[in-house]
Scaffold this motif. Sequence first.
Motif, mmCIF file in Angstrom:
data_model
loop_
_atom_site.group_PDB
_atom_site.id
_atom_site.type_symbol
_atom_site.label_atom_id
_atom_site.label_comp_id
_atom_site.label_asym_id
_atom_site.label_seq_id
_atom_site.Cartn_x
_atom_site.Cartn_y
_atom_site.Cartn_z
ATOM 1 N N PRO A 300 -30.274 2.793 -32.540
ATOM 2 C CA PRO A 300 -31.422 2.969 -31.642
ATOM 3 C C PRO A 300 -31.327 2.129 -30.375
ATOM 4 N N GLY A 301 -31.350 2.806 -29.239
ATOM 5 C CA GLY A 301 -31.383 2.134 -27.948
ATOM 6 C C GLY A 301 -30.081 1.497 -27.523
ATOM 7 N N ILE A 302 -28.967 1.846 -28.177
ATOM 8 C CA ILE A 302 -27.701 1.139 -27.933
ATOM 9 C C ILE A 302 -26.625 2.097 -27.436
ATOM 10 N N GLY A 303 -25.974 1.725 -26.348
ATOM 11 C CA GLY A 303 -24.802 2.415 -25.856
ATOM 12 C C GLY A 303 -23.592 1.493 -25.890
ATOM 13 N N ALA A 304 -22.413 2.081 -25.738
ATOM 14 C CA ALA A 304 -21.174 1.301 -25.689
ATOM 15 C C ALA A 304 -20.570 1.419 -24.302
ATOM 16 N N ILE A 305 -20.046 0.316 -23.806
ATOM 17 C CA ILE A 305 -19.414 0.293 -22.495
ATOM 18 C C ILE A 305 -18.032 -0.355 -22.635
ATOM 19 N N ARG A 306 -17.032 0.314 -22.075
ATOM 20 C CA ARG A 306 -15.663 -0.208 -22.135
ATOM 21 C C ARG A 306 -15.352 -0.891 -20.818
ATOM 22 N N LEU A 307 -14.919 -2.129 -20.906
ATOM 23 C CA LEU A 307 -14.750 -2.971 -19.737
ATOM 24 C C LEU A 307 -13.350 -3.545 -19.656
ATOM 25 N N ARG A 308 -12.852 -3.640 -18.456
ATOM 26 C CA ARG A 308 -11.620 -4.377 -18.186
ATOM 27 C C ARG A 308 -12.009 -5.688 -17.536
ATOM 28 N N LEU A 309 -11.712 -6.784 -18.198
ATOM 29 C CA LEU A 309 -12.068 -8.124 -17.721
ATOM 30 C C LEU A 309 -10.800 -8.815 -17.228
ATOM 31 N N VAL A 310 -10.784 -9.160 -15.960
ATOM 32 C CA VAL A 310 -9.621 -9.817 -15.352
ATOM 33 C C VAL A 310 -10.020 -11.220 -14.925
ATOM 34 N N ALA A 311 -9.309 -12.215 -15.445
ATOM 35 C CA ALA A 311 -9.491 -13.598 -15.017
ATOM 36 C C ALA A 311 -8.344 -13.964 -14.077
ATOM 37 N N HIS A 312 -8.687 -14.679 -13.000
ATOM 38 C CA HIS A 312 -7.655 -15.029 -12.029
ATOM 39 C C HIS A 312 -7.971 -16.389 -11.415
ATOM 40 N N LYS A 313 -6.991 -16.939 -10.746
ATOM 41 C CA LYS A 313 -7.172 -18.216 -10.058
ATOM 42 C C LYS A 313 -7.025 -18.035 -8.546
ATOM 43 N N GLY A 314 -7.355 -16.822 -8.080
ATOM 44 C CA GLY A 314 -7.332 -16.557 -6.657
ATOM 45 C C GLY A 314 -8.537 -17.141 -5.955
ATOM 46 N N ALA A 315 -8.608 -16.909 -4.659
ATOM 47 C CA ALA A 315 -9.715 -17.425 -3.866
ATOM 48 C C ALA A 315 -10.982 -16.632 -4.166
ATOM 49 N N ALA A 316 -12.118 -17.225 -3.895
ATOM 50 C CA ALA A 316 -13.399 -16.553 -4.102
ATOM 51 C C ALA A 316 -13.431 -15.248 -3.319
ATOM 52 N N GLY A 317 -13.879 -14.183 -3.975
ATOM 53 C CA GLY A 317 -13.974 -12.882 -3.336
ATOM 54 C C GLY A 317 -12.717 -12.046 -3.431
ATOM 55 N N GLU A 318 -11.592 -12.631 -3.790
ATOM 56 C CA GLU A 318 -10.349 -11.874 -3.955
ATOM 57 C C GLU A 318 -10.312 -11.274 -5.366
ATOM 58 N N LEU A 319 -9.746 -10.074 -5.469
ATOM 59 C CA LEU A 319 -9.601 -9.424 -6.763
ATOM 60 C C LEU A 319 -8.136 -9.066 -6.982
ATOM 61 N N PRO A 320 -7.249 -10.049 -7.099
ATOM 62 C CA PRO A 320 -5.825 -9.743 -7.238
ATOM 63 C C PRO A 320 -5.550 -9.106 -8.600
ATOM 64 N N LEU A 321 -4.542 -8.273 -8.680
ATOM 65 C CA LEU A 321 -4.113 -7.725 -9.963
ATOM 66 C C LEU A 321 -2.605 -7.580 -10.014
ATOM 67 N N ARG A 322 -2.056 -6.698 -9.192
ATOM 68 C CA ARG A 322 -0.607 -6.479 -9.234
ATOM 69 C C ARG A 322 -0.014 -6.598 -7.840
ATOM 70 N N ASP A 323 1.285 -6.977 -7.813
ATOM 71 C CA ASP A 323 1.971 -7.065 -6.534
ATOM 72 C C ASP A 323 2.574 -5.702 -6.183
ATOM 73 N N GLN A 324 3.312 -5.639 -5.076
ATOM 74 C CA GLN A 324 3.854 -4.366 -4.620
ATOM 75 C C GLN A 324 4.870 -3.782 -5.591
ATOM 76 N N ALA A 325 5.486 -4.624 -6.417
ATOM 77 C CA ALA A 325 6.468 -4.149 -7.393
ATOM 78 C C ALA A 325 5.815 -3.684 -8.693
ATOM 79 N N GLY A 326 4.499 -3.867 -8.803
ATOM 80 C CA GLY A 326 3.788 -3.429 -10.002
ATOM 81 C C GLY A 326 3.613 -4.512 -11.045
ATOM 82 N N ALA A 327 4.179 -5.697 -10.810
ATOM 83 C CA ALA A 327 4.001 -6.805 -11.747
ATOM 84 C C ALA A 327 2.660 -7.484 -11.487
ATOM 85 N N TYR A 328 2.165 -8.194 -12.507
ATOM 86 C CA TYR A 328 0.929 -8.937 -12.296
ATOM 87 C C TYR A 328 1.108 -9.933 -11.156
#
Length: 344
Positions: A300-328
């Motif tokens: 009752p009253g419950i939905g499920a949400i699938r989330l991707r959580l990324v932790a990083h040590k970049g600067a505030a406001g940056e959302l880094p993930l992968r470089d141009q070669a596709g590596a993290y």
Amino acid sequence: MSKTSPGHFFEDYQVGQVIRHAIPRTIAEGERALYHALYPARHALYSSDEFAVDCGLDGSPMDDLLAFHVVFGKTVPDISLNAIANLGYAEGRWLRPVWPGDTLRAESEVIGLRENSNGKSGIVWVRTRGLNQMGDAVLEYVRWAMVRKRDPAAPAPETVVPDLAKVVAAQDLVVPEGLDFSRYDFDLAGEPHRWGDYEIGETIDHVDGVTVEEAEHMLATRLWQNTAKVHFDATIREDGKRLIYGGHVISMARALSFNGLANAQVMVALNAGAHANPCHAGDTIRAWSEVLDKAPTDAPGIGAIRLRLVAHKGAAGELPLRDQAGAYAPEVLLDLDYWALIPL
């Protein structure tokens, strides 16, 4: 005969081997306070008995990741004491709440082995179950770690790489018995956002950052009895630095996600995860989430949400993930895919 053990090395494992891990752990109410002292964890269901009772439970359970860390810690002396790195997770599910006073133990089955090309280490896959004092499974997951060989000349075992699901199916998610969000108090929870307010593909920057210190990391590894050498002994790694325990990064990122996902109360599945780059004392952890999927539940009253959580040590406001070669990108610390329960 030596009374001490150097731990398991890669050549000690066999596919099908079942390991009953030592030292069951009784969870006391005080561990909730310690967990919330280590992390800025504020989800209401795990903070307030009254809030949890209004949601159909008998009281406030222990944080989902607290239970995960306790079970994970049990496995370390047998699985990752000689690990170079913990590499990933899959097929994880929380099966029932853990309550103050519960006693947890763990069992693991070796489901895969593959020696690395350098002949000095290999990958070990295990499926772990956490059990309470009644023998009921409270959680299960697969993880794999890179483990040193004792003798590089030892013959390699037959390669077995398990076929793992990329995501836990929504119909296989376990909603805690009695949980009911039909009378959910959004004011007390801290945010008004519900299941229908999130769109697949939406990205949420969680804004805040926390600088990690040696003292809190060492408290966390001791609290969860995680004795992996790379977390304790600075002479193990060539760079002379202790690795911050990966679970510490997971809990920090999950706690930071409160800002924007305060109502994603209950973690119910761990679909995938990678510790992309090492974290060291002095790094500032920031986090963002992407909405990957949504699904209804029968509760009752419950939905499920699938989330991707990324932790990083970049600067505030940056959302880094992968470089141009596709590596993290080097700033990325954690890439975690999980399901949570949220009010409709």
